[in-house]
Write a protein that holds these residues in place. Structure first.
Motif, PDB file in Angstrom:
ATOM      1  N   ALA A  50       8.148   4.141   1.995  1.00  0.00           N
ATOM      2  CA  ALA A  50       7.700   3.610   3.286  1.00  0.00           C
ATOM      3  C   ALA A  50       7.859   4.652   4.385  1.00  0.00           C
ATOM      4  CB  ALA A  50       8.484   2.347   3.635  1.00  0.00           C
ATOM      5  N   LEU A 114       0.885   0.865   0.502  1.00  0.00           N
ATOM      6  CA  LEU A 114       1.870   1.000  -0.574  1.00  0.00           C
ATOM      7  C   LEU A 114       1.213   0.935  -1.950  1.00  0.00           C
ATOM      8  CD1 LEU A 114       4.672  -1.169   1.018  1.00  0.00           C
ATOM      9  CD2 LEU A 114       4.881   1.249   0.422  1.00  0.00           C
ATOM     10  N   ALA A 119       3.285   2.301  -5.488  1.00  0.00           N
ATOM     11  CA  ALA A 119       4.687   1.896  -5.427  1.00  0.00           C
ATOM     12  C   ALA A 119       5.008   0.987  -6.613  1.00  0.00           C
ATOM     13  CB  ALA A 119       4.971   1.171  -4.115  1.00  0.00           C
ATOM     14  N   LEU A 124       7.969  -2.769  -4.114  1.00  0.00           N
ATOM     15  CA  LEU A 124       7.059  -3.370  -3.133  1.00  0.00           C
ATOM     16  C   LEU A 124       7.706  -4.428  -2.238  1.00  0.00           C
ATOM     17  CD1 LEU A 124       3.644  -3.689  -5.025  1.00  0.00           C
ATOM     18  CD2 LEU A 124       4.069  -2.473  -2.881  1.00  0.00           C
ATOM     19  N   ALA A 127       9.763  -2.418   0.343  1.00  0.00           N
ATOM     20  CA  ALA A 127       9.071  -1.418   1.153  1.00  0.00           C
ATOM     21  C   ALA A 127       8.088  -2.041   2.140  1.00  0.00           C
ATOM     22  CB  ALA A 127       8.335  -0.434   0.244  1.00  0.00           C
ATOM     23  N   THR A 128       7.454  -3.165   1.783  1.00  0.00           N
ATOM     24  CA  THR A 128       6.429  -3.760   2.650  1.00  0.00           C
ATOM     25  C   THR A 128       6.991  -4.217   3.996  1.00  0.00           C
ATOM     26  OG1 THR A 128       5.138  -4.440   0.720  1.00  0.00           O
ATOM     27  CG2 THR A 128       4.641  -5.526   2.822  1.00  0.00           C
TER      28      THR A 128
END
Length: 457
Positions: A50, A114, A119, A124, A127-128
């Motif tokens: 990210a 992503l 990813a 995920l 990171a989102t």
């Protein structure tokens, strides 16, 4: 009106505050990665992927950021303080629109970005929301980065250093309780890191405005924050668009290599993240030299001192190569211990240590790129670096990462070989451009444009 140019300091006087600035920025990334890895290696991988997307989006600010420093230094070198101030104010409106666009893209397109980065599935969900939380600080980063560029162009590198110290210290002090919880403050994880970042950027903006008024005599009004002033921005975009294109091309190629690492699994992605954080300690020495060279060369071009500019670049490059070799070699020797600060996984430490030795060769090539490209840009020769380097970035960096890492099965070692080869190809190409004086016509053209705007006495 024309004003006398300020006396120019020695390049080391400019470089050491820039070095500390870069060290603090690197330290923030290293500490952020370590804090995320403290939760788990999956969190560390989520932070890395990210954060790399956010850094890539930040390169959009280079459209105005690179041009601002060059145009202002050339005007100051030629004694045109009035034109330099107009460019600085025009930058605010351009930064606003770029910042808003970037923030919206990060927030609304987090999942899509992503997925492009390949990813891993377990990364995920972490990171989102982290990337979406980072979006809020992007507008503030646009303003802070551009205002700092103006301060540096005025040779106020110590003032920008003080602002960066305040920003990074406040960020790190707030990040710990917001990420892990403290008393009544709930543990927020990675979004807590992003919230601390936002608060620190607000502080930075306030401090930059104070310094602009106190030391530069620049007082922005409401319209300056949204107006696009075409006349002033034209010269900025002449330098900034090619510079941004070169940076964006490299970042896209690097993201393609990260996507290759993503296919190797979360452990490989975490290894890449930790090695890049450790390696960033080496890069900052070359970057500090490169930024100081850009500032000095811009002033020299504005004053018509082309011979002095050439000598400055040759000397700075020689010193940069020696420093890069010593620092990168020392980091490689300390690799197992440094990587142990992030993880206790023996596989990650072993693989990462091998990559740090390849990085010694990589960093020498990168020094050529950073120092010479910034000098070419300051001389007005901004289009050549992207035109000459695009093929290497696409074929050697991006394509080579897949070919060596996946097709030939070398994994992360293949990626690092591709990185090093690309840096050397582009670095030697840029050095040839500078050494044969192909930049001189661009420098003379920039000097003519500056003199044409100077009213007769």
């Amino acid at each position: 009106m024309t004003t006398a140019a300020a006396p120019r300091p020695h390049i080391f006087t400019l470089a050491w505050p820039l070095l500390i600035e870069l060290f603090l920025a690197v330290l923030a990334g290293v500490v952020g990665t370590a804090m995320a890895a403290r939760l788990s290696d999956t969190y560390g991988a989520a932070f890395a992927i990210a954060n790399n997307i956010s850094v890539t989006l930040f390169l959009l600010f280079r459209i105005v950021g690179s041009g601002i420093g060059v145009v202002i230094t050339q005007n100051l070198g030629g004694g045109r303080r009035d034109m330099a101030n107009k460019v600085a104010l025009a930058m605010l409106g351009a930064s606003t629109w770029l910042g808003v666009f970037t923030a919206l893209l990060a927030f609304a397109g987090a999942g899509w970005l992503l997925e492009i980065m390949r990813a891993p599935a377990e990364v995920l969900p972490l990171a989102t929301p982290f990337l979406q939380a980072l979006a809020a600080a992007m507008l503030l980063d646009a303003w802070n980065a551009a205002m700092a560029s103006v301060m540096r162009a005025h040779l106020r590198t110590r003032d920008t250093l003080l602002v960066l110290v305040a920003m990074h210290l406040s960020h790190l002090v707030l990040a710990w309780p917001l990420m892990y919880g403290w008393g009544p403050v709930p543990a927020m994880g990675l979004p807590g890191f992003a919230l601390a970042l936002l608060i620190s950027r607000v502080l930075g903006l306030v401090l930059h405005l104070m310094l602009w008024r106190r030391h530069l005599g620049i007082h922005p009004v409401a319209s300056d924050w949204w107006k696009l002033r075409r006349a002033e921005l034209a010269a900025v975009l002449h330098i900034g668009v090619p510079a941004a294109a070169e940076n964006i091309a490299w970042r896209l190629a690097f993201m393609a290599s990260m996507a290759v690492a993503g296919t190797l699994g979360a452990q490989a992605l975490a290894t890449l993240a930790y090695v890049h954080q450790v390696g960033s300690v080496v890069v900052m020495f070359s970057l500090a030299t490169a930024f100081a060279v850009e500032i000095m060369v811009g002033h020299m071009i504005g004053a018509g001192e082309l011979r002095e500019a050439h000598g400055l670049v040759r000397g700075a490059l020689a010193r940069g190569l020696v420093i890069s070799a010593v620092i990168s070699g020392s980091v490689a020797l300390a690799g197992p211990w440094l990587l142990g600060c992030f993880t206790q996984d023996p596989v990650i430490i072993e693989n990462g240590s091998a990559l740090l030795w390849i990085a010694v060769l990589l960093e020498l090539g990168r020094t050529f790129n950073l120092v010479v490209i910034n000098a070419l840009r300051a001389a007005g020769d901004a289009r050549y670096p992207v035109a000459a380097g695009a093929a290497s970035m696409a074929i050697v960096l991006a394509g080579g990462s897949w070919l060596l890492g996946i097709y030939f099965g070398l994994g992360l070692v293949g990626l690092w070989i591709a990185y090093a080869t690309d840096e050397w190809i582009r670095g030697l190409t840029m050095w040839r451009r500078w050494s044969v004086h192909a930049w001189v016509p661009h420098a003379r053209a920039a000097r003519r444009r500056l003199r044409a705007k100077t009213p007769p006495l």
